[in-house]
Scaffold this active site. Structure first.
Site, PDB file in Angstrom:
ATOM      1  N   ASP A   1       0.698  -1.192  -0.039  1.00 22.63           N
ATOM      2  CA  ASP A   1      -0.064   0.096  -0.094  1.00 22.63           C
ATOM      3  C   ASP A   1       0.943   1.249   0.078  1.00 22.63           C
ATOM      4  O   ASP A   1       0.336   2.209   0.621  1.00 22.63           O
ATOM      5  CB  ASP A   1      -0.998  -0.057   1.307  1.00 22.63           C
ATOM      6  CG  ASP A   1      -1.808  -1.241   1.311  1.00 22.63           C
ATOM      7  OD1 ASP A   1      -2.177  -1.647   0.244  1.00 22.63           O
ATOM      8  OD2 ASP A   1      -1.987  -1.620   2.544  1.00 22.63           O
TER       9      ASP A   1
ATOM     10  N   HIS B   1      -4.129  -2.258  -6.071  1.00 22.14           N
ATOM     11  CA  HIS B   1      -3.699  -0.957  -6.289  1.00 22.14           C
ATOM     12  C   HIS B   1      -4.780  -0.074  -6.588  1.00 22.14           C
ATOM     13  O   HIS B   1      -5.757  -0.577  -7.377  1.00 22.14           O
ATOM     14  CB  HIS B   1      -2.808  -1.165  -7.625  1.00 22.14           C
ATOM     15  CG  HIS B   1      -1.588  -1.831  -7.578  1.00 22.14           C
ATOM     16  ND1 HIS B   1      -0.681  -1.694  -6.611  1.00 22.14           N
ATOM     17  CD2 HIS B   1      -1.059  -2.782  -8.422  1.00 22.14           C
ATOM     18  CE1 HIS B   1       0.229  -2.692  -6.837  1.00 22.14           C
ATOM     19  NE2 HIS B   1      -0.006  -3.197  -7.933  1.00 22.14           N
TER      20      HIS B   1
HETATM   21  P1  GDP Z   1      -0.390  -0.033  -3.750  1.00 23.49           P
HETATM   22  O1  GDP Z   1      -0.758  -1.239  -3.592  1.00 23.49           O
HETATM   23  O2  GDP Z   1       1.190   0.089  -3.555  1.00 23.49           O
HETATM   24  O3  GDP Z   1      -0.589   0.643  -5.081  1.00 23.49           O
HETATM   25  O4  GDP Z   1      -0.992   1.071  -2.897  1.00 23.49           O
HETATM   26  P2  GDP Z   1      -2.596   1.469  -2.540  1.00 23.49           P
HETATM   27  O5  GDP Z   1      -2.887   1.577  -3.807  1.00 23.49           O
HETATM   28  O6  GDP Z   1      -3.324   0.250  -2.018  1.00 23.49           O
HETATM   29  O7  GDP Z   1      -2.722   2.521  -1.909  1.00 23.49           O
HETATM   30  C1  GDP Z   1      -2.100   3.574  -1.879  1.00 23.49           C
HETATM   31  C2  GDP Z   1      -3.266   4.838  -1.919  1.00 23.49           C
HETATM   32  O8  GDP Z   1      -2.766   6.089  -1.721  1.00 23.49           O
HETATM   33  C3  GDP Z   1      -4.299   4.895  -2.723  1.00 23.49           C
HETATM   34  O9  GDP Z   1      -5.519   5.259  -2.618  1.00 23.49           O
HETATM   35  C4  GDP Z   1      -3.690   6.000  -3.901  1.00 23.49           C
HETATM   36  O10 GDP Z   1      -4.793   6.531  -4.612  1.00 23.49           O
HETATM   37  C5  GDP Z   1      -3.062   6.779  -2.885  1.00 23.49           C
HETATM   38  N1  GDP Z   1      -2.069   7.662  -3.224  1.00 23.49           N
HETATM   39  C6  GDP Z   1      -0.824   7.192  -4.032  1.00 23.49           C
HETATM   40  N2  GDP Z   1       0.047   8.260  -3.832  1.00 23.49           N
HETATM   41  C7  GDP Z   1      -0.403   9.052  -3.139  1.00 23.49           C
HETATM   42  C8  GDP Z   1       0.017  10.550  -2.821  1.00 23.49           C
HETATM   43  O11 GDP Z   1       1.018  10.757  -3.030  1.00 23.49           O
HETATM   44  N3  GDP Z   1      -0.755  11.178  -1.940  1.00 23.49           N
HETATM   45  C9  GDP Z   1      -2.061  10.810  -1.536  1.00 23.49           C
HETATM   46  N4  GDP Z   1      -2.829  11.631  -0.822  1.00 23.49           N
HETATM   47  N5  GDP Z   1      -2.426   9.737  -2.017  1.00 23.49           N
HETATM   48  C10 GDP Z   1      -1.745   8.893  -2.773  1.00 23.49           C
END
Ligand code: GDP
Length: 428
Positions: free
Chosen positions: A12, A40
């Site tokens: 995440d 994701h």
């Molecule tokens: P992944 O599995 O590593 O892709 O992560 P997830 O998608 O589960 O969680 C990342 C969350 O953070 C998602 O809701 C993204 O939209 C959000 N996100 C990613 N980068 C950023 C950022 O720089 N700022 C904010 N506020 N949210 C972000």
């Protein structure tokens, strides 16, 4: 050139966003491990998506998305996701599925549920997607590869053999209904119809693509600390989350992976059980959870509230080292803008001694966080595109983390959107 995008933490970290962003310049995006047990979240011009199995390159017309041999392929989940993506106006993605990928069987999902039930309160916090039973069978050599769907006689014989073993467990250990061989065969025939147009000798395809100088992204799931060898065993996932495994799970030479973009989150979050040294609780945690990510820190697959904590230097430094980070993408930095002061876990105290190394799980469970407090920047940094334009205390936070990690932060993500990124020496 081949680049890997992987996580340094517990998952995440925002890998999906970074992959979606870099996929715009990529010819191929490959999933090389894991299954539909994590997700994701991606936000782009088409809308908001939670992808569990499809590679994050599916939003680009010119990108080929590949399910590598290392993936736990849940065929109905994949096809539902395809349908969902297309129903939101995304053009049908170019998709290839490795002929060596193995299939998550309906009974894998059931065994996962039954085992969690059996363990009761001592469970591993599985997402019950069948991942652990799937990988157990793969290495016990009773898994089903995609290519086997096309040999019906062989398949029938194998089903009979596997059912003999599984049905003993179902009847005597779990007291659940036995697997019906014919029904399973029919299900596999449906799976065959679904995957047939996409099946490919992926390693040969990639060999050619590498020779042609194509841009290739390996997309990791979860993060270093969930790796079955190097993570917080046994509270880990069942396939390697490390960039090194990208070579195996996609079928390419290890020396072709030229960049390891390691995604590190500006604070900590984790799902499931397991030691989490910098964890915070109560109102402090609730506030960070509410403000975190995009619309709160809740699992993309399970909707479970994530456990929250301050940035953890020993864990992240170790996470970067195990990935072999060439670049760190530092994400969700914008979320911390509300804090007057930002605690950072700079070390662990274990049996009276302080260390910045990440220990094995037995010792980790005894670790207490050593915190250092940095001043906050008390402003919204979304929309900023140049590093110099970030508030001074924000830059100080980044530089403090970079120095402690020992790996260069070349990308900073200050919002969930594709374009919300600050380049800091990142070379494409
Ligand atoms: P992944 O599995 O590593 O892709 O992560 P997830 O998608 O589960 O969680 C990342 C969350 O953070 C998602 O809701 C993204 O939209 C959000 N996100 C990613 N980068 C950023 C950022 O720089 N700022 C904010 N506020 N949210 C972000």
């Amino acid at each position: 050139m081949v680049k890997a995008i992987v996580g340094a933490n517990w998952g995440d970290e925002g890998k999906g966003k970074i992959t979606d962003m870099l996929a715009q310049d990529s010819d191929i995006v490959i999933r090389f491990q894991g299954g539909a047990n994590a997700g994701h979240t991606i936000i782009n011009n088409y809308g908001k998506f939670a992808l569990h199995t499809l590679p994050s390159g599916v939003f680009n017309d010119n990108t080929t998305s590949i399910i590598g041999n290392g993936v736990a392929l849940n065929i109905p989940v994949l096809f539902n996701e395809l349908k969902e993506v297309e129903s939101q106006g995304v053009p049908a993605p170019k998709l290839l599925i490795s002929d060596r990928a193995q299939i998550v069987m309906p009974y894998h999902v059931l065994f996962d549920q039954y085992e969690e039930e059996r363990l009761g309160g001592k469970s591993f916090g599985s997402t019950k997607s069948g991942i652990a039973p799937f990988y157990s069978d793969k290495y016990a050599k009773i898994g089903f590869q995609v290519n086997e769907l096309f040999d019906e006689e062989y398949l029938k014989e194998k089903i009979a053999n596997v059912c003999t073993q599984k049905n003993v467990l179902l009847e005597h250990l779990y007291h659940k209904p036995a697997i019906d061989e014919e029904e399973l065969f029919n299900t596999l025939m449906e799976y065959k119809e679904m995957v047939a147009p996409y099946v490919c000798d992926v390693s040969a395809y990639l060999d050619q693509a590498i020779k042609e100088g194509k841009n290739i992204l390996l997309e990791g799931q979860l993060g270093s600390l969930k790796d079955p060898d190097h993570g917080i065993y046994p509270m880990v996932t069942s396939s390697s989350t490390l960039a090194a495994y990208g070579a195996i799970g996609a079928g390419i030479p290890p020396y072709e992976i030229k960049k390891v973009i390691t995604v590190v989150k500006a604070y900590s979050s984790a799902v499931g059980a397991g030691a989490f040294v910098s964890e915070i609780f109560g109102e402090e945690a609730d506030e960070l959870r509410r403000r975190g990510g995009d619309g709160g820190e809740y699992g993309a697959t399970t909707g479970r509230p994530r456990r929250m904590g301050w940035f953890d230097i020993p864990a992240s430094k170790y996470g970067c080292r195990m990935q072999g980070a060439t670049d760190v993408a530092f994400t969700v930095l914008d979320v911390l803008g509300y804090l007057d002061e930002i605690p950072v876990c700079v070390g662990y105290e274990i049996d009276g001694e302080i260390t910045t190394d990440f220990p094995t799980t037995r010792k980790l469970e005894k670790a207490k966080p050593v915190l250092e407090v940095l001043p906050g920047w008390k402003s919204d940094i979304r929309g900023i595109t140049k590093y110099e334009d970030l508030p001074e205390n924000c830059r100080k936070y980044v530089e403090f983390v970079e120095e402690k990690l020992g790996y260069p932060i070349t990308l900073i993500s200050n919002g969930p959107g594709r374009d919300e990124i600050i380049y800091r020496g990142f070379e494409k």
